[in-house]
Design a protein around this motif. Sequence first.
Motif, short mmCIF file in Angstrom:
data_model
loop_
_atom_site.label_atom_id
_atom_site.label_comp_id
_atom_site.label_asym_id
_atom_site.label_seq_id
_atom_site.Cartn_x
_atom_site.Cartn_y
_atom_site.Cartn_z
N ARG A 118 -89.89 -50.78 -45.00
CA ARG A 118 -89.57 -50.10 -43.76
C ARG A 118 -90.61 -50.44 -42.70
NH1 ARG A 118 -89.67 -43.52 -43.36
NH2 ARG A 118 -89.16 -43.32 -41.14
N GLU A 119 -90.14 -50.76 -41.49
CA GLU A 119 -91.05 -51.13 -40.40
C GLU A 119 -91.32 -49.94 -39.49
OE1 GLU A 119 -90.57 -54.80 -38.29
OE2 GLU A 119 -89.17 -55.55 -39.78
N LEU A 120 -92.62 -49.73 -39.20
CA LEU A 120 -93.02 -48.68 -38.28
C LEU A 120 -94.16 -49.19 -37.41
CD1 LEU A 120 -92.86 -47.03 -41.38
CD2 LEU A 120 -92.52 -45.22 -39.70
N SER A 121 -94.36 -48.52 -36.29
CA SER A 121 -95.56 -48.77 -35.51
C SER A 121 -96.20 -47.43 -35.17
CB SER A 121 -95.26 -49.57 -34.23
OG SER A 121 -94.49 -48.82 -33.32
N ILE A 122 -97.50 -47.47 -34.95
CA ILE A 122 -98.25 -46.27 -34.63
C ILE A 122 -98.89 -46.49 -33.26
CG2 ILE A 122 -100.11 -44.71 -35.33
CD1 ILE A 122 -98.49 -47.03 -37.86
N GLU A 123 -98.62 -45.57 -32.34
CA GLU A 123 -99.16 -45.67 -30.99
C GLU A 123 -100.38 -44.76 -30.90
OE1 GLU A 123 -97.11 -47.97 -30.30
OE2 GLU A 123 -95.56 -47.24 -31.66
N SER A 124 -101.46 -45.29 -30.33
CA SER A 124 -102.70 -44.51 -30.30
C SER A 124 -103.50 -44.80 -29.04
CB SER A 124 -103.55 -44.82 -31.53
OG SER A 124 -103.92 -46.19 -31.56
N ILE A 125 -104.49 -43.95 -28.80
CA ILE A 125 -105.45 -44.19 -27.72
C ILE A 125 -106.83 -43.85 -28.27
CG2 ILE A 125 -105.29 -41.87 -26.69
CD1 ILE A 125 -105.41 -43.37 -23.92
N SER A 126 -107.81 -44.63 -27.87
CA SER A 126 -109.16 -44.48 -28.40
C SER A 126 -110.17 -44.24 -27.29
CB SER A 126 -109.57 -45.73 -29.19
OG SER A 126 -108.66 -46.00 -30.23
N TRP A 127 -111.24 -43.54 -27.66
CA TRP A 127 -112.35 -43.32 -26.74
C TRP A 127 -113.64 -43.28 -27.54
CZ3 TRP A 127 -113.48 -43.92 -21.90
CH2 TRP A 127 -114.61 -43.30 -21.36
N ASP A 128 -114.53 -44.20 -27.26
CA ASP A 128 -115.83 -44.28 -27.91
C ASP A 128 -115.69 -44.29 -29.44
OD1 ASP A 128 -118.57 -44.57 -27.96
OD2 ASP A 128 -118.97 -42.42 -27.86
N TYR A 129 -114.78 -45.13 -29.93
CA TYR A 129 -114.53 -45.35 -31.36
C TYR A 129 -113.86 -44.15 -32.05
CZ TYR A 129 -117.54 -49.40 -30.71
OH TYR A 129 -118.09 -50.60 -30.26
N GLU A 130 -113.39 -43.19 -31.29
CA GLU A 130 -112.60 -42.10 -31.86
C GLU A 130 -111.14 -42.37 -31.52
OE1 GLU A 130 -112.57 -37.20 -32.15
OE2 GLU A 130 -113.89 -38.22 -30.72
N HIS A 131 -110.29 -42.29 -32.55
CA HIS A 131 -108.90 -42.73 -32.39
C HIS A 131 -107.93 -41.55 -32.49
CE1 HIS A 131 -110.87 -46.53 -32.89
NE2 HIS A 131 -111.22 -46.24 -34.14
N PHE A 132 -107.02 -41.44 -31.51
CA PHE A 132 -106.07 -40.34 -31.43
C PHE A 132 -104.65 -40.89 -31.58
CE2 PHE A 132 -109.85 -39.31 -29.06
CZ PHE A 132 -110.14 -38.00 -29.44
N ILE A 133 -103.97 -40.47 -32.64
CA ILE A 133 -102.60 -40.91 -32.88
C ILE A 133 -101.65 -40.14 -31.98
CG2 ILE A 133 -100.79 -41.21 -34.60
CD1 ILE A 133 -103.35 -42.86 -35.10
N LEU A 134 -100.79 -40.86 -31.27
CA LEU A 134 -99.86 -40.25 -30.32
C LEU A 134 -98.44 -40.17 -30.88
CD1 LEU A 134 -101.05 -42.18 -27.13
CD2 LEU A 134 -101.79 -39.91 -27.91
#
Length: 376
Positions: free
Chosen positions: A189-205
């Motif tokens: 199964r194919e998926l993608s994960i969209e995220s945003i990072s700040w100062d090496y901290e990663h937030f999954i959207l």
Amino acid sequence: MGKKLAIIGGSYLQLPIVKKAVEMDIETHCFSWEDGAVCKDIASFFYPISITEKDQILEECKRINIDGITSIASDVAVSTVNYITAALELPGNPDTITANVTNKYKMRQALVAGGLRTPGYKLVTHKDKITPEITDPLKYPLIVKPVDRSGSLGVYKIENETSVVNALEQALRFSFCKQVIIEEFIEGRELSIESISWDYEHFILAYTDKYTTGAPHFVELAHHQPAVLSQKLRERIKQITHNALKALGVKVGAAHTEIKVTERGDIYIIEVGARMGGDFIGSNLVRLSTGYDYLAGVIDVSLGRFVIPELSETGYAGIYFLSKETAEILPFIENHELYDEIVSAELINKNLIPVEKSSDRSGYFIYCGNKRFIPG
């Protein structure tokens, strides 16, 4: 206007970020070839300079005294953005990680070094003698792709040694640096994960279900958010995504991580882009499905300001692309005003063709609602 933002690229891919910056009352400076630069008349200032001319763009950015620089949905632009942020000490990813996130072979090496599960792989260059035996010791079926292209350009699936030579020669033609990666094909199964990072901290959207044409070119035909996942699988994917971004050295900004989940539940990292996902995933779907303004978030990060994302998961959002393989969605595009769920649609060409790359698609429609929209 206060802040000055440089945007690398002027095609339709960058149109959403230019429009958003203008909406935020930010002075925009857009760099791109003039041919096809639809952002030219929207940006505050336009410079007909190729996005690969790093030093020329750098000198202009110094003269302008920009406050930040960004680009979305373009791997080619990532290199220039990183180069300039490093030179001007602006918020951005270190230039030292550029190869990790723009070269598929270097990416594989960094992911493996970080303990991530990836398909078996091998590098082939134009200097190598191309024979069927070049795939050893990899196991069929295999995927061949240029190390430095996106949008399904030059991607081929090969089932056995009879098609090896032709696939490699074709893929090499698409590569800027004339290098190709051969990978073992992972069923799943194919998926993608969209995220945003700040100062090496990663937030999954958001988690995105992805659907493609399948072999031989795997052009994407539909995306849906949120992906249907158990809480346990979601948490596993989240941790693996964090580990992948760490292994690649991503510090700030958007990222688009593509994975496959096998029937056994094994998770393989396929690719990671240190940018928004294309195909309206980043520019539209994340906002529609979560309420988070991803474009504004990317702009804020590039200007050195960051607010932890607040997600509301307002509903379902997705996109269907039109091609010969998906001719059944043509009526939904032509009559989109009859469907409350369809928020935008575009018919580019009624002459539908089988797709070999993303640019072969003939239109699309984007939906948003309280459930996944299924044409029928």
